[in-house]
Design an enzyme around this catalytic site. Structure first.
Site, short mmCIF file in Angstrom:
data_model
loop_
_atom_site.label_atom_id
_atom_site.label_comp_id
_atom_site.label_asym_id
_atom_site.label_seq_id
_atom_site.Cartn_x
_atom_site.Cartn_y
_atom_site.Cartn_z
CG ASP A 22 -0.17 14.57 1.11
OD1 ASP A 22 0.63 13.74 0.64
OD2 ASP A 22 -1.41 14.37 1.17
CG ASN A 50 -2.69 -10.84 -3.19
OD1 ASN A 50 -2.35 -10.67 -4.36
ND2 ASN A 50 -1.89 -11.41 -2.32
N GLY A 64 -3.74 -4.12 -4.92
CA GLY A 64 -4.60 -3.09 -5.49
C GLY A 64 -3.80 -1.83 -5.74
CG HIS A 65 -0.72 -1.43 -7.98
ND1 HIS A 65 0.29 -1.87 -8.81
CD2 HIS A 65 -0.43 -1.93 -6.75
CE1 HIS A 65 1.15 -2.60 -8.11
NE2 HIS A 65 0.73 -2.65 -6.86
CB VAL A 94 2.83 16.78 -2.03
CG1 VAL A 94 4.25 16.85 -1.53
CG2 VAL A 94 2.74 17.29 -3.47
N GLY A 119 -10.85 -2.90 0.97
CA GLY A 119 -11.54 -1.85 1.70
C GLY A 119 -11.27 -1.86 3.19
CD GLN A 169 0.94 -8.77 -3.00
OE1 GLN A 169 1.85 -9.30 -3.59
NE2 GLN A 169 -0.30 -8.82 -3.45
CE LYS A 177 3.56 -2.24 -4.54
NZ LYS A 177 3.11 -1.90 -3.17
N GLY A 178 1.30 2.02 -7.65
CA GLY A 178 0.53 2.24 -8.87
C GLY A 178 0.69 3.65 -9.40
CB THR A 195 1.95 -12.07 -0.03
OG1 THR A 195 1.04 -12.48 -1.06
CG2 THR A 195 3.33 -11.81 -0.60
CG ASP A 230 -1.75 -1.26 1.35
OD1 ASP A 230 -2.35 -1.67 0.36
OD2 ASP A 230 -1.76 -1.84 2.45
#
Length: 423
Positions: A333, A38, A40-41, A413, A302, A224, A16-17, A239, A13
């Site tokens: 930020d 598993n 999510g980007h 930011v 989520g 991940q 990376k995306g 993982t 999290d």
């Protein structure tokens, strides 16, 4: 040309995306090398938010080819949903999305097995996303798996049936209450497989070899984070694949000598989803503020993310294991407004102060040792140039660079691709 890597250095999290999206214009090929849905980007641009789970984050750029490598596990049902979403945005994915024949498929029964296994653990559950990732990798290492290339064979449904029947026996063995209608799940699966077969399947190791030979620029996109690596993460709360730099070689079929830059991404603080030890976790108003301002909810599940101060002991470990050449700090930020920031620079481990990640970081063995630095009040989200950054922010970044002995070349930011500052 070398293959550059983009890796998460915490428990996933890290953002990376977004960074792959920012960097894609510099690369001809973006390749995913491990993990499955598993991951999510999340990408934000032109006022829209997009979440990808398996498809590489370069898919929104017209001139990039996107490769799903052999180290990835693919759920055709989730993959089809991603394709359908891309179609809504008029993305021509068929011409620039390639799938390795050696990538393994997640079956409906893999997801059911995941649920049964997790339910049987009770309070000892590991916090699985229940996407069937673990059971799929188990079949891969057990030499039972169904691969993308099998879909080109006439007998793929026979192979599927044999494996699914075996899974049902295993589900029954767990003796837990898992409700399902396999006929409905299989109908959805087979429909999704037909959509998958419309894409181009490749022998990805040969494709990558030829691309390197032809001078193509390649970015390998990790999923991940390093602390979730099956070998080097906080086992067993990890993982099922190698999320570190070495995984790019085995997950794409490229030799170690072909690796160039290793970009490491980390947040200005630390988060974790699911179970497992987290030495700097905060249970107070500060942690709540981080989560609220940072919108810390999993892109795939989520689930609310646990938040805490930056753990430099764990981050140094990830930099070392991956051979990181340059760093990118995300969500600076989010820390605006705190009078004082804390950074974990050592652990008290079994009564001794240490600065390396030990075998076990459970709270009964490890307590964080903090260094305090001055915070900043300014809103960073509208800033576009490094000269606009407040002194206290730059002091924080300089402190981290010195501790990590690695340059921080970029800071984020805000969530939009434009809210990225190169230092």
């Amino acid at each position: 040309m070398a293959v550059d890597l983009l890796l998460g250095l915490q428990w996933g999290d890290e953002g990376k995306g977004k960074i792959v999206d920012v960097l894609t214009s510099d690369y001809d090929i973006i390749a995913r090398f491990q993990g499955g849905p598993n991951a999510g980007h999340t990408l934000e641009f032109d006022g829209q938010k997009h979440v990808l789970h398996t498809i590489p984050s370069g898919i929104f750029h017209d001139n990039s080819v996107n490769v799903v490598g052999n180290g990835v596990v693919i759920d055709p049902v989730i993959f089809k949903r991603e394709l359908d979403n891309l179609a809504k945005h008029q993305i021509d994915y068929k011409s620039k999305l390639l799938i390795s024949r050696k990538a393994h498929l997640i079956l409906p029964t893999h997801r059911l097995l995941d649920a049964a296994s997790e339910a049987s653990k009770g309070k000892a559950k590991i916090g699985s996303t229940l996407k069937g990732i673990g059971p799929t990798y188990m079949d891969k290492t057990g030499r039972n798996g169904l691969r993308v290339g099998d879909l080109e064979m006439d007998d793929w449904k026979d192979k599927y049936r044999s494996l699914a029947d075996k899974h049902e026996k295993m589900i029954a063995f767990y003796d837990v209450d898992v409700q399902y209608n396999l006929d409905e799940l299989e109908k959805e699966f087979c429909n999704a497989v037909e959509s998958l077969k419309e894409l181009k399947f490749i022998d990805s190791e040969e494709y990558m070899h030829q691309a390197i030979k032809d001078g193509k620029t390649i970015l390998a996109e990790g999923a991940q984070g390093s602390l979730l690596d099956i070998d080097f993460g906080t086992y067993p709360f990890v993982t099922s694949s190698n999320t570190t730099a070495a995984g790019a070689c085995t997950g794409l079929g490229v030799a170690p000598r072909e690796i160039g830059e290793a970009y490491g991404i980390f947040k200005a603080y630390t988060t974790r989803v699911g179970s497992g030890p987290f030495p700097t976790e905060l249970f107070d108003e500060v942690g709540e503020t981080m989560g609220r301002v940072g919108n810390e909810f999993g892109a795939t599940t989520g689930r609310k993310r646990r938040c805490g101060w930056l753990d430099l002991v764990a981050l140094k470990y990830a930099v070392q294991v991956n051979g990181i050449t340059q760093l990118i700090m995300m969500k600076g930020d989010v820390l605006s407004g705190f009078d004082t920031l804390k950074v974990c620079t050592a652990y008290k481990y079994l009564g001794e102060e240490i600065q390396h990640l030990p075998y076990n970081i459970e709270p009964e063995n490890v307590q964080p040792v903090y260094t305090e630095v001055k915070g900043w009040k300014e809103d960073l989200t509208k800033l576009t140039d490094p000269t606009q950054l407040p002194k206290e922010f730059n002091d924080y970044v300089d402190f981290l660079e010195k501790e990590l002995e690695t340059p921080i070349k970029m800071v984020s930011v805000g969530p939009d691709r434009k809210q990225t500052i190169t230092r």
